[in-house]
Design a protein around this motif. Structure first.
Motif, short mmCIF file in Angstrom:
data_model
loop_
_atom_site.label_atom_id
_atom_site.label_comp_id
_atom_site.label_asym_id
_atom_site.label_seq_id
_atom_site.Cartn_x
_atom_site.Cartn_y
_atom_site.Cartn_z
N ILE A 116 0.78 -1.14 0.13
CA ILE A 116 -0.07 -0.05 -0.01
C ILE A 116 0.92 1.32 0.11
N SER A 117 0.33 2.14 -0.60
CA SER A 117 0.98 3.59 -0.39
C SER A 117 0.06 4.54 -0.35
N ARG A 118 0.52 5.68 0.00
CA ARG A 118 -0.35 6.87 0.50
C ARG A 118 -1.21 7.09 -0.41
N TYR A 119 -2.49 7.47 -0.26
CA TYR A 119 -3.47 7.92 -1.48
C TYR A 119 -3.31 9.38 -1.88
N GLN A 120 -3.09 9.71 -3.03
CA GLN A 120 -2.91 10.90 -3.79
C GLN A 120 -3.93 11.14 -5.08
N MET A 124 8.43 0.37 3.83
CA MET A 124 8.47 -0.61 5.07
C MET A 124 8.22 -1.91 4.67
N LEU A 125 9.13 -2.66 4.57
CA LEU A 125 9.05 -4.01 3.76
C LEU A 125 9.43 -5.31 4.86
N GLU A 126 8.36 -5.96 5.08
CA GLU A 126 8.80 -7.26 5.89
C GLU A 126 9.47 -8.36 5.37
N PRO A 127 10.43 -9.14 6.15
CA PRO A 127 11.19 -10.06 5.66
C PRO A 127 10.52 -11.25 4.84
N ASN A 128 11.05 -11.82 3.80
CA ASN A 128 10.43 -13.00 3.05
C ASN A 128 9.24 -12.50 2.12
N ALA A 129 9.24 -11.01 1.79
CA ALA A 129 8.13 -10.78 0.91
C ALA A 129 8.47 -11.26 -0.38
N ASN A 171 14.44 2.46 -0.88
CA ASN A 171 14.57 3.12 0.40
C ASN A 171 13.77 2.34 1.49
N THR A 172 14.24 1.17 1.78
CA THR A 172 13.46 0.14 2.63
C THR A 172 13.96 0.30 4.19
N GLU A 173 12.88 0.19 5.02
CA GLU A 173 13.16 0.36 6.31
C GLU A 173 12.57 -0.74 7.23
N LYS A 174 13.07 -1.21 8.25
CA LYS A 174 12.66 -2.40 8.96
C LYS A 174 10.99 -2.16 9.46
N HIS A 175 10.37 -3.25 9.42
CA HIS A 175 9.12 -3.60 9.26
C HIS A 175 8.60 -3.36 10.81
N GLU A 176 7.73 -2.56 11.21
CA GLU A 176 7.55 -2.67 12.80
C GLU A 176 6.29 -3.39 13.16
N PHE A 177 5.64 -3.87 12.11
CA PHE A 177 4.56 -4.85 12.03
C PHE A 177 3.42 -4.16 12.69
N VAL A 234 0.55 -0.57 11.75
CA VAL A 234 0.00 0.57 10.73
C VAL A 234 0.39 1.83 11.17
N GLN A 235 0.81 1.95 12.34
CA GLN A 235 0.80 3.51 12.99
C GLN A 235 1.91 4.23 12.24
N PRO A 236 3.07 3.73 11.86
CA PRO A 236 4.05 4.70 11.08
C PRO A 236 3.40 5.23 9.81
N PHE A 237 2.51 4.25 9.26
CA PHE A 237 1.72 4.79 7.94
C PHE A 237 0.75 5.78 8.17
N ILE A 238 -0.04 5.63 9.48
CA ILE A 238 -0.84 6.29 9.72
C ILE A 238 -0.40 7.92 10.17
N ASP A 239 0.72 7.81 10.92
CA ASP A 239 1.51 9.16 11.28
C ASP A 239 2.27 9.75 10.32
N ASP A 240 2.09 9.13 9.03
CA ASP A 240 2.94 9.64 7.84
C ASP A 240 4.33 9.82 7.94
#
Length: 608
Positions: A124-128, A143-148, A166-172, A174-180
């Motif tokens: 998913i990506s931010r709606y525009q 934010m990409l989880e392992p073994n995807a 530009n990948t970051e460690k997945h926090e499992f 949705v809050q980082p996505f909600i907080d932009d």
């Protein structure tokens, strides 16, 4: 004189009997409990409806009936289910299609059955207001989880350099996505969308399946060692597990009660119900037996891994899949079977010789008459087959023109721009790759290849296919292309991607070819049932007396160049569109222009 036992003696006797019965009952319970074989199942995440079948197999006593004392272990972030099983910490595990990768790396994993016929993994990506592309996402925080594996294959198929994402460690969460804090993240379509919808967060979703990457989802597996040492235990566990899944999907509310009562599930009842509804779309119990897996589908997944660079060599699929494994046969049984077979063949050959020797002249005459009749019939079939073959070759010849033109023009441009920017060069290489893929797809339709599409292999993203066709046309023609998209979300139609490409490529290339460089306008509209794609040009137009014949096979209009047209393009468009349940119409005025409109029944992300 004998004395009869007193009432107290009789009571004492009864009490002793009851004590003995109770003691024997307790002993039998302990003995039955001791007879159960302890088994550990490593789940791939915390307790939720995703593992409903295992819960119900335990709750209904199916495992106990199979002689198993099963422990279900939830997972924590970062835990490797494969390592837990292969190291002996667990007997069985819940995995995904990336077990192909681990088998190729030497891990002795064996898939016992598939639960999810389609993977729930998506991006998913931010709606525009202007829909994002995967190229846009590749430059943003992800934010990409392992073994995807599904998503890695998707990125590579789009020509993106995974190492530069530009990948970051997945926090499992949705809050980082909600907080932009991040722009995009990998999700399970059975889980995170519920939380985002609750928060009113808009998002755009990318399904690998709509791009032709259709992997299996959750499965359950074990090791070679357990199968070889305890084959009956493995079979009993597999049978009980599948029965548990079958029950769980038919009794959703009861299963939710069990999860909330006995397992520390973090999800609300509404969330668990959402999971069950979305999982049903991916498991497809209405179409496919629970646990079913197809070796050809696994081969397709392995080929995708190879093409994407995830694998460097093919794994042994026969060793990976439980249903294709064959038990070793003792030497003496093999020898006895060979001797018996040779003896049987010898007797059959002798009997056949006796039967042939007793044929009389009348039977021979009848055979020859039948042969003459068969020969006449074969000649008729040969004539019909030659005509069908010629038609087929004409269609293939026609369909090779556009992809080969794309390849030829792209190579010319790349040769002229060899010192140009890397981004532009990569775009041309992508066009070449997609054109080659289409040629391969067309070859697969040759009679004798025995290709068979599964139900959901027919799904195509219409806007995704439309964009591909427009990009291809821009490489060949200089016309401006004005594309109007009616909705932001992807719209799906029930036809294979290569068939959709044939329809769109033909009407777009015709519009550009016969409009002398003028603009080509592409409009899309939507109603409750159908999606409409209209391609309009400002070219020569088609005479009224020709319009009723324009979709006939081999028909060429007066304005067409015989060297550039075989009269098959619009015939194929009509044939393929109607085979997908759609329609095609044409409006044209001489010296004004032509508009061709395709309509297809559609479905979107909500009911995919």
């Amino acid at each position: 004189m004998r004395h009869l036992p007193s009432i107290f003696d009789r009571a004492r006797f009864v009490r002793r009997c009851l004590h003995c019965v109770a003691f024997l009952y307790l002993c039998s319970i302990q003995q039955a409990s001791a007879a159960l074989t302890p088994v550990t199942v490593q789940l791939k995440w915390s307790h939720q409806f995703q593992f409903a079948g295992y819960y119900m197999a335990k709750e209904l006593g199916l495992y106990e009936k199979a002689g198993l004392d099963v422990t279900l272990k939830p997972a924590s972030p970062g835990l490797s289910v494969v390592n837990e099983v292969t190291s002996g910490q667990a007997d069985f595990g819940v995995g995904t299609s990336d077990l192909i990768y681990y088998r190729a790396q030497g891990k002795p994993v064996v898939v016992l059955g598939v639960i999810f016929q389609h993977s729930p993994q998506a991006l998913i990506s931010r709606y525009q207001s202007t829909p994002a592309t995967l190229q846009d996402i590749s430059t943003q925080s992800l934010m990409l989880e392992p073994n995807a594996a599904d998503l890695w294959a998707l990125f590579r198929d789009e020509g993106l350099n995974i190492e530069k994402l530009n990948t970051e460690k997945h926090e499992f969460s949705v809050q980082p996505f909600i907080d932009d804090q991040i722009h995009s993240m990998s999700i399970y379509t059975t889980d995170e969308p519920f939380l985002l919808n609750q928060q009113g967060v808009k998002y755009q979703i990318f399904h690998p399946r709509s791009r032709g990457i259709d992997f299996y989802g959750d499965n359950f597996f074990t090791t070679d060692t357990l199968i070889n040492d305890k084959p009956e235990l493995v079979k009993a566990f597999r049978k009980a597990t599948l029965e548990g899944w079958d029950y769980a999907l038919q009794h959703v509310e009861q299963t939710i009660n069990v999860i909330q009562t006995h397992y520390n599930a973090q999800h609300s009842r509404e969330h668990l119900r959402f999971e069950a509804q979305e999982m049903s779309k991916l498991i497809r119990p209405d179409l496919v037996e629970i646990g079913y897996m197809n070796s050809g589908r696994w081969q397709h997944i392995a080929d995708t891994f190879l093409r994407s660079g995830i694998l460097s060599k093919k794994p042994d699929l026969n060793a990976l899949l439980f249903q294709t494994r064959r038990p070793e046969t003792p030497f003496y049984r093999t020898t006895a079977f060979i001797v018996y077979s040779l003896l049987t063949l010898t007797l059959l050959a002798f009997a056949l010789y006796l039967m042939l020797g007793r044929r009389n002249l009348k039977a021979e005459i009848e055979r020859r008459k039948a042969a003459e009749s068969d020969l006449a019939h074969s000649l008729d079939q040969l004539v019909a087959t030659r005509e069908e073959k010629q038609t087929f070759l004409d269609m293939i010849s026609h369909e090779y023109r556009t992809p080969l033109a794309i390849i030829q023009n792209s190579c010319s441009i790349l040769e002229q721009q060899i010192d140009g920017t890397i981004a532009n060069s990569q775009a041309k290489f992508n066009a070449i790759e997609k054109a080659i893929k289409r040629l391969v797809a067309l070859i697969e339709t040759i009679p004798g290849k025995k290709r068979r599409f599964e139900h959901d292999d027919n799904v195509s993203g219409l806007f995704y296919g439309l964009q591909d066709s427009v990009n291809a046309a821009r490489i060949i023609y200089k016309n401006p292309f004005d594309v109007h998209r009616c909705v932001d979300d992807e719209i799906y139609i029930n036809t294979p991607p290569e068939i959709l490409a044939t329809c769109l490529d033909n009407i777009i290339s015709n519009a550009a070819k016969y409009s002398d460089g003028a603009a080509v306008t592409i409009n899309t509209t939507l109603d409750e049932r159908n999606i409409y794609v209209s391609v309009a040009d400002h070219g020569k137009g088609i005479a009224p007396e020709e319009q009723s014949h324009i979709f006939e096979r081999y028909y060429r209009g007066k304005n067409t160049d015989p060297k550039q047209s075989m009269g098959l393009g619009l015939y194929l468009v009509k044939l393929y569109t109607e085979s997908a349940g759609g329609t095609v119409s044409l409006e044209s005025t001489v010296a004004v222009g032509t508009k061709v409109t395709l309509s297809f029944p559609y479905f979107n992300d909500e009911n995919l």
